[in-house]
Every structure is written in structure tokens, then in C-alpha cells.
Design an enzyme around this catalytic site. Structure first.
Site, PDB file in Angstrom:
ATOM      1  N   SER A 120       0.835  -1.196   0.000  1.00 35.03           N
ATOM      2  CA  SER A 120       0.000   0.000   0.000  1.00 35.03           C
ATOM      3  C   SER A 120       0.873   1.251   0.000  1.00 35.03           C
ATOM      4  O   SER A 120       1.985   1.243   0.574  1.00 35.03           O
ATOM      5  CB  SER A 120      -0.865  -0.010   1.260  1.00 35.03           C
ATOM      6  OG  SER A 120      -1.404   1.271   1.505  1.00 35.03           O
ATOM      7  N   TYR A 161      -1.718  -1.282  11.045  1.00 26.54           N
ATOM      8  CA  TYR A 161      -2.027  -1.773   9.689  1.00 26.54           C
ATOM      9  C   TYR A 161      -0.852  -1.493   8.747  1.00 26.54           C
ATOM     10  O   TYR A 161      -0.374  -2.377   8.028  1.00 26.54           O
ATOM     11  CB  TYR A 161      -3.314  -1.101   9.174  1.00 26.54           C
ATOM     12  CG  TYR A 161      -3.410  -1.073   7.673  1.00 26.54           C
ATOM     13  CD1 TYR A 161      -3.753  -2.216   6.957  1.00 26.54           C
ATOM     14  CD2 TYR A 161      -3.125   0.100   6.957  1.00 26.54           C
ATOM     15  CE1 TYR A 161      -3.807  -2.188   5.571  1.00 26.54           C
ATOM     16  CE2 TYR A 161      -3.179   0.136   5.585  1.00 26.54           C
ATOM     17  CZ  TYR A 161      -3.518  -1.015   4.896  1.00 26.54           C
ATOM     18  OH  TYR A 161      -3.561  -0.981   3.525  1.00 26.54           O
ATOM     19  N   LYS A 214       2.018  -4.005   6.544  1.00 19.87           N
ATOM     20  CA  LYS A 214       2.408  -3.921   5.121  1.00 19.87           C
ATOM     21  C   LYS A 214       3.928  -3.801   5.008  1.00 19.87           C
ATOM     22  O   LYS A 214       4.554  -4.449   4.170  1.00 19.87           O
ATOM     23  CB  LYS A 214       1.722  -2.737   4.440  1.00 19.87           C
ATOM     24  CG  LYS A 214       0.215  -2.859   4.325  1.00 19.87           C
ATOM     25  CD  LYS A 214      -0.183  -3.971   3.366  1.00 19.87           C
ATOM     26  CE  LYS A 214      -1.690  -4.164   3.273  1.00 19.87           C
ATOM     27  NZ  LYS A 214      -2.069  -5.413   2.588  1.00 19.87           N
TER      28      LYS A 214
HETATM   29  C1  UD1 Z   1      -6.464   5.228   3.834  1.00 19.94           C
HETATM   30  C2  UD1 Z   1      -5.528   4.772   4.919  1.00 19.94           C
HETATM   31  C3  UD1 Z   1      -4.382   4.023   4.261  1.00 19.94           C
HETATM   32  C4  UD1 Z   1      -4.917   2.870   3.445  1.00 19.94           C
HETATM   33  C5  UD1 Z   1      -5.928   3.370   2.433  1.00 19.94           C
HETATM   34  C6  UD1 Z   1      -6.608   2.191   1.774  1.00 19.94           C
HETATM   35  C7  UD1 Z   1      -5.778   6.312   6.793  1.00 19.94           C
HETATM   36  C8  UD1 Z   1      -5.121   7.361   7.611  1.00 19.94           C
HETATM   37  N1  UD1 Z   1      -5.080   5.886   5.721  1.00 19.94           N
HETATM   38  O1  UD1 Z   1      -5.747   6.107   2.994  1.00 19.94           O
HETATM   39  O2  UD1 Z   1      -3.502   3.542   5.251  1.00 19.94           O
HETATM   40  O3  UD1 Z   1      -3.863   2.223   2.785  1.00 19.94           O
HETATM   41  O4  UD1 Z   1      -6.932   4.141   3.092  1.00 19.94           O
HETATM   42  O5  UD1 Z   1      -7.369   2.610   0.700  1.00 19.94           O
HETATM   43  O6  UD1 Z   1      -6.861   5.845   7.083  1.00 19.94           O
HETATM   44  N2  UD1 Z   1     -11.770  11.685   3.762  1.00 19.94           N
HETATM   45  C9  UD1 Z   1     -12.753  12.548   4.171  1.00 19.94           C
HETATM   46  N3  UD1 Z   1     -13.883  12.036   4.738  1.00 19.94           N
HETATM   47  C10 UD1 Z   1     -14.074  10.689   4.933  1.00 19.94           C
HETATM   48  C11 UD1 Z   1     -13.050   9.808   4.503  1.00 19.94           C
HETATM   49  C12 UD1 Z   1     -11.910  10.336   3.936  1.00 19.94           C
HETATM   50  O7  UD1 Z   1     -12.623  13.766   4.020  1.00 19.94           O
HETATM   51  O8  UD1 Z   1     -15.110  10.280   5.461  1.00 19.94           O
HETATM   52  C13 UD1 Z   1     -10.565  12.240   3.106  1.00 19.94           C
HETATM   53  C14 UD1 Z   1      -9.274  11.925   3.826  1.00 19.94           C
HETATM   54  O9  UD1 Z   1      -8.984  12.906   4.796  1.00 19.94           O
HETATM   55  C15 UD1 Z   1      -8.280  11.905   2.664  1.00 19.94           C
HETATM   56  C16 UD1 Z   1      -9.113  11.407   1.475  1.00 19.94           C
HETATM   57  O10 UD1 Z   1     -10.469  11.646   1.830  1.00 19.94           O
HETATM   58  O11 UD1 Z   1      -7.824  13.212   2.365  1.00 19.94           O
HETATM   59  C17 UD1 Z   1      -8.929   9.931   1.209  1.00 19.94           C
HETATM   60  O12 UD1 Z   1      -9.151   9.202   2.397  1.00 19.94           O
HETATM   61  P1  UD1 Z   1      -9.225   7.596   2.425  1.00 19.94           P
HETATM   62  O13 UD1 Z   1     -10.170   7.125   1.392  1.00 19.94           O
HETATM   63  O14 UD1 Z   1      -9.482   7.169   3.825  1.00 19.94           O
HETATM   64  O15 UD1 Z   1      -7.776   7.153   1.946  1.00 19.94           O
HETATM   65  P2  UD1 Z   1      -6.318   7.491   2.549  1.00 19.94           P
HETATM   66  O16 UD1 Z   1      -6.403   8.384   3.715  1.00 19.94           O
HETATM   67  O17 UD1 Z   1      -5.460   7.922   1.415  1.00 19.94           O
END
Ligand code: UD1
Length: 348
Positions: free
Chosen positions: A129, A153, A157
Site C-alpha cells: 500500500s 495496519y 504492510k
Molecule cells: C487510507 C488509509 C491508508 C490505506 C488506504 C486504503 C488512513 C489514515 N489511511 O488512505 O492507510 O492504505 O486508506 O485505501 O486511514 N476523507 C474525508 N472524509 C471521509 C473519509 C476520507 O474527508 O469520510 C478524506 C481523507 O482525509 C483523505 C481522502 O479523503 O484526504 C482519502 O481518504 P481515504 O479514502 O481514507 O484514503 P487514505 O487516507 O489515502
């Protein structure tokens, strides 16, 4: 002769899409999955989508930590390679229950590698990842960037990557490809298979999708003060079918070259903000996504996107789809399956 691939975690989101692409590409696949975080309905649907190739899919409900069961499987079938997806992946849960994550992800992998070695099957593709880049100092992330983990997690990895590098150092017969996924989204264009997280989704697009179908009132935007174009976090979203095709490319590399243990990013090389992603989804779905602006989510990086040069050059693979297609296919899946593979009463 068709090659036979063992796919661990093949009932899950990325696994099921990969199994379908493998079948359509002429591979025989054997899926093992403990179904802890997935449904065997995905297997049935992949079989149907694969048409005449569906007969080349065999499923066993099995936990990788059940070594006698895995031994028996390897004794009865000769595998040309293994694609190892199986593992737990919720960051927050891993902080609450680290031993669950270390037990499941590390012990499952070690047992798998032991059984593979014992049966002379030494070709592996592993699901790593982009989380192993931690908070990258610059973008795009190249495979040479320093590695770090900020939660259990991510540690699993990272550890598994290191285990793979070590076993290759100890025995050069191994051929291993570590694929670092960026942010997989979307679904197969049929809308018949897609992502179906249990409980409240942690990731952006599954949450957006549940708001769109009326299961949740609003999306919470985590952080509006990042140094990005609109203040929200930027990620490299990749269509799950492109990601699945990246595995076929990796297998071809394992079979056709003298690779040792190599790592490749699978992303698009493009960064998209949370608000841009929401806008693309609203356009694709015709649904308004109510937003609740909030503070940053602990541990979140600001901007993460991939350098895709190495995968393009060495795997001959490049993502084909953009965010509009990702959102179109995500909505197609969501509107046809508002409760995923379950029913309204089976989810919360
Ligand atoms: C997350 C994980 C990462 C994992 C990946 C799998 C965390 C900190 N990181 O990455 O370890 O490998 O998922 O796909 O959890 N966001 C919102 N609202 C939400 C959800 C997300 O604003 O309800 C934003 C987040 O702040 C981020 C973006 O959307 O900026 C993407 O978030 P997310 O889909 O959770 O992915 P990652 O954070 O990149």
C-alpha cells in the site's frame, strides 16, 4: 497450458475484480478467503461475469493461519503463482486492536510463505500500500522513497515487504512483486461487483456512495486547511479494474523475466482533492452530497500521488480510467446494490 493462480482474499473488493480479470485473461484461479470481511456472493457474481471462463474459478473458505488446510490445498493443486490480498485493512481498528492485525496479517502471510516454499511455489504478488510512504516529503512518490508506518495496519504492510525482501535474499529462486496501491475506487462496469465495507466506511468513496443512496446523512470532510488547491487532502485515486489489470501485468513479469524481489506503485500519477472527487461523483450520479466540514483526521497526509514511471516502463502497464469513469462505475454499483451484497437489515 493455462497457468493456475492461488488468490488469497479473492472474495474482497480488489481480489474479486482481479480474479475476474485473471479468468478473462485465460488463467485458472483458486480463491481462498475466510470471508471475515467479504461475501461469497462476490465469487458467484465473478463466476457469472466470466461466462465460459467461470468454470476456471474454484473457491475454498479458508483462513491462511489454518496451516493443515493450506498444506492440503497445495498438496492437491500445483500453483504457478500466488497473489496475496488476504488481510485486515482498517487503519483505525488496527490502532485499537494491534494484536488482531499482527496476528491476522503477519501470521497469515508467514504460514502462506512457509507452505509455498515447502511445495516449491516461489512466485508471489503481494498487495502492499502507498501507506508505506507515510507522510511523503514530496510528490510524486517513487519506489525509492523512505518507508515508514504510522499505525499497526501500515506496519504489517511494511513488515511483510521486509519479510519478502529477506526471503529473496535467502533463496534467489523466489520471484516476488510488491504492488503499492494508491487509492482504489470504482467498480466493474457491469455494476455487479464492487466494494462492500462492513460497518461505517473509513475510506472516502464508500462513504460518499452511502450518502448518495441515503444510508448516511452527510460526508464529513476531514481537513480544509491543507496546502492544496482547495484546502482538502489530495490522493491518487485509481479505478479498481485498472488496478486488477496491474496484477495480470505483474504475473506476466514474474513468468517472463528474471525478476528478484521488486516493488511497483500502482496509481495514475494524478492528484485529486476530496472536493474535486465529490464534485465528480455528484456529476456522475446527479445526487447532491451534503458536506460537513471538520478538522483533520489524525495521521492523514496532505498530498499523496504516485510516480508511475517504473510500472509503465517495466510492467508495460498504465491506468486507463480517470475520475469521471471511476465515479460513473462507483455510482452504477451503488445504485444497483445500495446495500452492497447484503440487505438493509444485515448492515448498519
Ligand atoms: C487510507 C488509509 C491508508 C490505506 C488506504 C486504503 C488512513 C489514515 N489511511 O488512505 O492507510 O492504505 O486508506 O485505501 O486511514 N476523507 C474525508 N472524509 C471521509 C473519509 C476520507 O474527508 O469520510 C478524506 C481523507 O482525509 C483523505 C481522502 O479523503 O484526504 C482519502 O481518504 P481515504 O479514502 O481514507 O484514503 P487514505 O487516507 O489515502
Amino acid at each position: 497450458m493455462a497457468k493456475t493462480i492461488l488468490v488469497t482474499g479473492g472474495a474482497g473488493y480488489i481480489g474479486s475484480h482481479t480474479v475476474l480479470q485473471l479468468l478473462l485473461g485465460g488463467f485458472k484461479t483458486v480463491v481462498v478467503d475466510n470471508l471475515d470481511n467479504s461475501s461469497d456472493i462476490s465469487i458467484k457474481r465473478v463466476t457469472e461475469l466470466a461466462g465460459e471462463y467461470g468454470q476456471n474459478l474454484i473457491f475454498h473458505k479458508m483462513d491462511l493461519r489454518d496451516k493443515p488446510a493450506l498444506e492440503q490445498l497445495f498438496a492437491s493443486t500445483t500453483f504457478d503463482a500466488v497473489i496475496h490480498f488476504a488481510g485486515l485493512k482498517a487503519v483505525g481498528e488496527s490502532v485499537q486492536k494491534p494484536l488482531l492485525y499482527y496476528n491476522n496479517n503477519l501470521i497469515g502471510t508467514i504460514v502462506l510463505l512457509e507452505v509455498m516454499a515447502a511445495h516449491g511455489c516461489k512466485k508471489l504478488v503481494f498487495s502492499s500500500s502507498a501507506t508505506v510512504y507515510g507522510w511523503p516529503k514530496e510528490v510524486p512518490c517513487t519506489e525509492e522513497f523512505p518507508l515508514s508506518a504510522t499505525n499497526p495496519y501500515g506496519q504489517t504492510k511494511l513488515f511483510i515487504e521486509e519479510i519478502c525482501r529477506d526471503i529473496y535474499r535467502s533463496d534467489a529462486e523466489w520471484k516476488i512483486i510488491l504492488l503499492r496501491y494508491f487509492n482504489p475506487v470504482g467498480a466493474h462496469s457491469s455494476g455487479y461487483i464492487g466494494e462492500d465495507p462492513r460497518g461505517i466506511p473509513n475510506n472516502l468513496m464508500p462513504f460518499v456512495q452511502q450518502v448518495a443512496v441515503g444510508r448516511r446523512p452527510a460526508l464529513t470532510v476531514f481537513g480544509t486547511d491543507y496546502s492544496t488547491k482547495d484546502g482538502t487532502g489530495v490522493r491518487d485515486y485509481i479505478h479498481v479494474v485498472d488496478l486488477a489489470d496491474g496484477h495480470t501485468a505483474a504475473l506476466c513479469k514474474l513468468f517472463d523475466s528474471n525478476i528478484g524481489c521488486e516493488v511497483y506503485n500502482l496509481g495514475t500519477g494524478k492528484g485529486t482533492s476530496v472536493l474535486e472527487m465529490v464534485a465528480a461523483f455528484e456529476k456522475a450520479s446527479g445526487k447532491k452530497i451534503p458536506l460537513q466540514m471538520a478538522g483533520r483526521r489524525p495521521g492523514d497526509a496532505e498530498i499523496v500521488y504516485a510516480s508511475t514511471d517504473k510500472a509503465e516502463r517495466e510492467l508495460n502497464w498504465k491506468a486507463k480510467f480517470g475520475v469521471n469513469e471511476m465515479c460513473r462505475d462507483q455510482w452504477n454499483w451503488a445504485s444497483k446494490n445500495p446495500y452492497g451484497y447484503g440487505s438493509p437489515d444485515s448492515t448498519d
